[in-house]
Design a protein around this motif. Structure first.
Motif, PDB file in Angstrom:
ATOM      1  N   TRP A   1       0.822  -1.209   0.000  1.00 45.65           N
ATOM      2  CA  TRP A   1       0.000   0.000   0.000  1.00 45.65           C
ATOM      3  C   TRP A   1       0.862   1.268   0.000  1.00 45.65           C
ATOM      4  O   TRP A   1       0.578   2.218  -0.736  1.00 45.65           O
ATOM      5  CB  TRP A   1      -0.933   0.009   1.209  1.00 45.65           C
ATOM      6  CG  TRP A   1      -2.315  -0.447   0.856  1.00 45.65           C
ATOM      7  CD1 TRP A   1      -2.850  -1.684   1.032  1.00 45.65           C
ATOM      8  CD2 TRP A   1      -3.334   0.353   0.253  1.00 45.65           C
ATOM      9  NE1 TRP A   1      -4.139  -1.707   0.563  1.00 45.65           N
ATOM     10  CE2 TRP A   1      -4.469  -0.473   0.081  1.00 45.65           C
ATOM     11  CE3 TRP A   1      -3.399   1.680  -0.168  1.00 45.65           C
ATOM     12  CZ2 TRP A   1      -5.660  -0.012  -0.487  1.00 45.65           C
ATOM     13  CZ3 TRP A   1      -4.593   2.143  -0.739  1.00 45.65           C
ATOM     14  CH2 TRP A   1      -5.695   1.306  -0.895  1.00 45.65           C
ATOM     15  N   TYR A   2       1.915   1.279   0.818  1.00 48.22           N
ATOM     16  CA  TYR A   2       2.759   2.478   0.861  1.00 48.22           C
ATOM     17  C   TYR A   2       3.402   2.738  -0.504  1.00 48.22           C
ATOM     18  O   TYR A   2       3.443   3.877  -0.985  1.00 48.22           O
ATOM     19  CB  TYR A   2       3.848   2.339   1.924  1.00 48.22           C
ATOM     20  CG  TYR A   2       4.706   3.579   2.015  1.00 48.22           C
ATOM     21  CD1 TYR A   2       4.229   4.734   2.609  1.00 48.22           C
ATOM     22  CD2 TYR A   2       5.986   3.610   1.455  1.00 48.22           C
ATOM     23  CE1 TYR A   2       4.988   5.895   2.663  1.00 48.22           C
ATOM     24  CE2 TYR A   2       6.761   4.760   1.502  1.00 48.22           C
ATOM     25  CZ  TYR A   2       6.253   5.900   2.108  1.00 48.22           C
ATOM     26  OH  TYR A   2       7.006   7.043   2.131  1.00 48.22           O
ATOM     27  N   GLU A   3       3.882   1.677  -1.111  1.00 49.81           N
ATOM     28  CA  GLU A   3       4.538   1.806  -2.419  1.00 49.81           C
ATOM     29  C   GLU A   3       3.601   2.432  -3.455  1.00 49.81           C
ATOM     30  O   GLU A   3       3.967   3.373  -4.161  1.00 49.81           O
ATOM     31  CB  GLU A   3       4.983   0.414  -2.874  1.00 49.81           C
ATOM     32  CG  GLU A   3       5.627   0.367  -4.249  1.00 49.81           C
ATOM     33  CD  GLU A   3       5.940  -1.062  -4.660  1.00 49.81           C
ATOM     34  OE1 GLU A   3       5.535  -1.445  -5.766  1.00 49.81           O
ATOM     35  OE2 GLU A   3       6.567  -1.792  -3.861  1.00 49.81           O
ATOM     36  N   GLN A   4       2.382   1.904  -3.542  1.00 52.04           N
ATOM     37  CA  GLN A   4       1.431   2.410  -4.527  1.00 52.04           C
ATOM     38  C   GLN A   4       0.913   3.802  -4.149  1.00 52.04           C
ATOM     39  O   GLN A   4       0.791   4.687  -4.998  1.00 52.04           O
ATOM     40  CB  GLN A   4       0.250   1.438  -4.659  1.00 52.04           C
ATOM     41  CG  GLN A   4       0.630   0.040  -5.109  1.00 52.04           C
ATOM     42  CD  GLN A   4       1.260   0.017  -6.490  1.00 52.04           C
ATOM     43  OE1 GLN A   4       0.936   0.835  -7.354  1.00 52.04           O
ATOM     44  NE2 GLN A   4       2.173  -0.915  -6.704  1.00 52.04           N
ATOM     45  N   PHE A   5       0.612   3.976  -2.867  1.00 49.35           N
ATOM     46  CA  PHE A   5       0.068   5.252  -2.413  1.00 49.35           C
ATOM     47  C   PHE A   5       1.070   6.381  -2.595  1.00 49.35           C
ATOM     48  O   PHE A   5       0.718   7.477  -3.050  1.00 49.35           O
ATOM     49  CB  PHE A   5      -0.353   5.141  -0.948  1.00 49.35           C
ATOM     50  CG  PHE A   5      -0.990   6.394  -0.404  1.00 49.35           C
ATOM     51  CD1 PHE A   5      -2.303   6.709  -0.706  1.00 49.35           C
ATOM     52  CD2 PHE A   5      -0.264   7.257   0.414  1.00 49.35           C
ATOM     53  CE1 PHE A   5      -2.885   7.865  -0.218  1.00 49.35           C
ATOM     54  CE2 PHE A   5      -0.844   8.413   0.907  1.00 49.35           C
ATOM     55  CZ  PHE A   5      -2.159   8.720   0.601  1.00 49.35           C
ATOM     56  N   LYS A   6       2.327   6.141  -2.241  1.00 44.49           N
ATOM     57  CA  LYS A   6       3.347   7.196  -2.370  1.00 44.49           C
ATOM     58  C   LYS A   6       3.527   7.625  -3.814  1.00 44.49           C
ATOM     59  O   LYS A   6       3.653   8.824  -4.114  1.00 44.49           O
ATOM     60  CB  LYS A   6       4.685   6.718  -1.799  1.00 44.49           C
ATOM     61  CG  LYS A   6       5.765   7.810  -1.810  1.00 44.49           C
ATOM     62  CD  LYS A   6       7.060   7.339  -1.221  1.00 44.49           C
ATOM     63  CE  LYS A   6       8.050   8.504  -1.104  1.00 44.49           C
ATOM     64  NZ  LYS A   6       8.261   9.237  -2.366  1.00 44.49           N
ATOM     65  N   GLN A   7       3.554   6.645  -4.705  1.00 44.04           N
ATOM     66  CA  GLN A   7       3.725   6.982  -6.119  1.00 44.04           C
ATOM     67  C   GLN A   7       2.587   7.869  -6.617  1.00 44.04           C
ATOM     68  O   GLN A   7       2.823   8.893  -7.277  1.00 44.04           O
ATOM     69  CB  GLN A   7       3.791   5.700  -6.942  1.00 44.04           C
ATOM     70  CG  GLN A   7       4.097   5.929  -8.424  1.00 44.04           C
ATOM     71  CD  GLN A   7       4.191   4.625  -9.182  1.00 44.04           C
ATOM     72  OE1 GLN A   7       3.212   4.170  -9.785  1.00 44.04           O
ATOM     73  NE2 GLN A   7       5.358   4.007  -9.125  1.00 44.04           N
ATOM     74  N   LEU A   8       1.361   7.511  -6.270  1.00 43.18           N
ATOM     75  CA  LEU A   8       0.204   8.300  -6.701  1.00 43.18           C
ATOM     76  C   LEU A   8       0.149   9.645  -5.992  1.00 43.18           C
ATOM     77  O   LEU A   8      -0.231  10.659  -6.580  1.00 43.18           O
ATOM     78  CB  LEU A   8      -1.077   7.514  -6.451  1.00 43.18           C
ATOM     79  CG  LEU A   8      -1.267   6.266  -7.318  1.00 43.18           C
ATOM     80  CD1 LEU A   8      -2.427   5.432  -6.794  1.00 43.18           C
ATOM     81  CD2 LEU A   8      -1.512   6.647  -8.774  1.00 43.18           C
ATOM     82  N   ALA A   9       0.553   9.673  -4.707  1.00 42.92           N
ATOM     83  CA  ALA A   9       0.570  10.934  -3.964  1.00 42.92           C
ATOM     84  C   ALA A   9       1.586  11.900  -4.561  1.00 42.92           C
ATOM     85  O   ALA A   9       1.309  13.097  -4.715  1.00 42.92           O
ATOM     86  CB  ALA A   9       0.893  10.669  -2.493  1.00 42.92           C
ATOM     87  N   ASP A  10       2.759  11.378  -4.910  1.00 45.86           N
ATOM     88  CA  ASP A  10       3.783  12.221  -5.537  1.00 45.86           C
ATOM     89  C   ASP A  10       3.256  12.828  -6.840  1.00 45.86           C
ATOM     90  O   ASP A  10       3.460  14.018  -7.117  1.00 45.86           O
ATOM     91  CB  ASP A  10       5.048  11.406  -5.807  1.00 45.86           C
ATOM     92  CG  ASP A  10       5.815  11.061  -4.540  1.00 45.86           C
ATOM     93  OD1 ASP A  10       5.533  11.661  -3.490  1.00 45.86           O
ATOM     94  OD2 ASP A  10       6.698  10.175  -4.613  1.00 45.86           O
ATOM     95  N   GLU A  11       2.592  12.010  -7.624  1.00 46.40           N
ATOM     96  CA  GLU A  11       2.052  12.478  -8.906  1.00 46.40           C
ATOM     97  C   GLU A  11       0.990  13.566  -8.709  1.00 46.40           C
ATOM     98  O   GLU A  11       0.852  14.470  -9.532  1.00 46.40           O
ATOM     99  CB  GLU A  11       1.462  11.313  -9.689  1.00 46.40           C
ATOM    100  CG  GLU A  11       2.500  10.305 -10.174  1.00 46.40           C
ATOM    101  CD  GLU A  11       1.877   9.062 -10.777  1.00 46.40           C
ATOM    102  OE1 GLU A  11       0.619   8.999 -10.864  1.00 46.40           O
ATOM    103  OE2 GLU A  11       2.634   8.132 -11.138  1.00 46.40           O
ATOM    104  N   ALA A  12       0.252  13.465  -7.585  1.00 43.63           N
ATOM    105  CA  ALA A  12      -0.815  14.430  -7.306  1.00 43.63           C
ATOM    106  C   ALA A  12      -0.325  15.637  -6.510  1.00 43.63           C
ATOM    107  O   ALA A  12      -1.105  16.548  -6.218  1.00 43.63           O
ATOM    108  CB  ALA A  12      -1.940  13.739  -6.548  1.00 43.63           C
ATOM    109  N   GLY A  13       0.950  15.650  -6.152  1.00 42.63           N
ATOM    110  CA  GLY A  13       1.497  16.753  -5.381  1.00 42.63           C
ATOM    111  C   GLY A  13       1.096  16.734  -3.913  1.00 42.63           C
ATOM    112  O   GLY A  13       1.092  17.767  -3.242  1.00 42.63           O
TER     113      GLY A  13
END
Length: 382
Positions: free
Chosen positions: A171-183
């Motif tokens: 979850w952290y791996e996927q969430f961080k990637q998407l969070a980074d993309e969304a700023g």
């Protein structure tokens, strides 16, 4: 006369052996006890509702409890394959035991359908995952729903706490990637174990980060602990959870501390609230009504639906596999794997499944909705 009786007996034995081979054996490993029991029990209940005949052949389900333990899950899987000679595996309830089962499935060339969420169970594709499919939405699919809601509600930073296992790490791996993309900034990153009885230290660190929201990546009733601790310590901001808590036991354990919780779930969780044009409503309702007829109103959860959809996939794939080989053979297991990989627009309670050589989940955005816990129950966000 004696020769005649001998011949008749031999023919009878041969017929019985053929009939026994024709039986489709499904080995099921789930967590009916231990920390994940609140998830595994509705799965176990659902197995008793799965079809007992597919493609004209009898289906027998052999169910073993892994007690939420990875080592036990592997032991059970080897027993089902080596001793019971199952044609297909279903399990397990959570990601760590499911990931461990993948090795056995690949080693023995037995198709497997997982009921756990981690994308790592089926991706990236390799020689082992070639044999494995799953029914729950990937953590990335659900994480994108959370990120979209955060972005729409001006969440600029989030404090993360997840299980210290494959579920939390995935979850952290996927969430961080998407969070980074969304700023969206991740202001804190903490872990806890499903069996922990205190997370006070982690909760204080989350609060000191002064993020706009907290995201808890856990499953079942253990995921209530960080939330209750945060509320007891005075945290008043929004809290997000994963679809891993979408069961009534979580509501019971978390109580008033879960009011306002935001999370993504599969359509089955909100089947009666879905608009009539939702493509999953009819099939989700069919499961809800069957489960509640057996276990009472309001008893259904997404986790039982993951087991139900494993049955849906088998109903779609088995008739195709039977065109190639008989159950109880390596040829049938291979044909069943191929048939699962080629299901197209198969409607389950969780979503619409379209598999491919590169996608052994096959769900899209039709497989999720955002909800909020209001007045101690689930409420669909419009």
């Amino acid at each position: 006369m004696k020769l005649r009786h001998t011949l008749l007996a031999a023919i009878g034995l041969a017929f019985a052996a053929t009939a026994a081979q024709a039986e489709i054996k499904v080995g099921v490993v789930l967590s009916a006890t231990g920390p994940a029991a609140s998830l595994g029990i509705p799965e176990r209940n659902t197995v008793s509702l799965l079809p007992t005949t597919i493609g004209g052949e009898t289906v027998r389900y052999i169910v073993l409890d892994d007690a939420s333990d990875t080592t036990t899950a592997v032991k059970n899987t080897r027993k089902l394959v080596a001793e019971d000679k199952v044609d297909v595996l279903i399990g397990s309830t959570t990601s760590p035991p499911s990931l461990a089962m993948v090795d056995v499935a690949a080693e023995t060339k037995t198709p497997m359908i997982s009921m756990a969420a981690s994308a790592r169970i089926v991706a990236p594709m390799d020689d082992k995952k070639y044999w494995v499919f799953k029914t729950p939405q990937n953590d990335r699919q659900m994480a994108s729903a959370i990120i979209e809601h955060m972005a729409a509600n001006n969440v600029k930073s989030v404090a993360f706490i997840g299980f210290a296992n494959a579920y939390g790490e995935g979850w952290y791996e996927q969430f961080k990637q998407l969070a980074d993309e969304a700023g969206i900034k991740i202001a804190a990153n903490e872990r806890f174990n499903p069996a922990d009885t205190s997370v006070t230290g982690q909760a204080l660190k989350l609060m000191s980060a002064k993020a706009d929201a907290v995201f808890i990546a856990g499953s079942g009733t253990p995921a209530a602990l960080p939330q209750k601790t945060l509320r007891e310590r005075g945290y008043k901001g929004p809290i997000y959870q994963t679809h891993g808590v979408a069961n009534n036991d979580f509501l019971r354990i978390c109580g008033k501390d879960c009011e306002g919780t935001l999370l993504p779930v599969g359509p089955v969780q909100m089947a009666r609230s879905l608009p009539d044009d939702n493509p999953v409503k009819a099939t989700a309702l069919a499961y809800v009504e069957k489960y509640e007829a057996a276990h009472g109103a309001g008893s259904v959860s997404s986790f039982g639906a993951y087991a139900w959809d494993a049955g849906v996939l088998l109903e779609a794939a088995v008739p195709e596999a039977l065109k190639t080989a008989k159950p109880g053979t390596a040829e049938f297991r291979a044909a069943l794997r191929d048939a699962l990989e080629n299901v197209k627009e198969v409607a389950g309670a969780t979503g619409i499944f379209t598999m491919s050589a590169d996608d052994h989940l096959g769900l899209d955005e039709r497989s999720r909705v955002m909800i909020e816990i209001r007045n101690g129950t689930w409420s669909l966000l419009k």
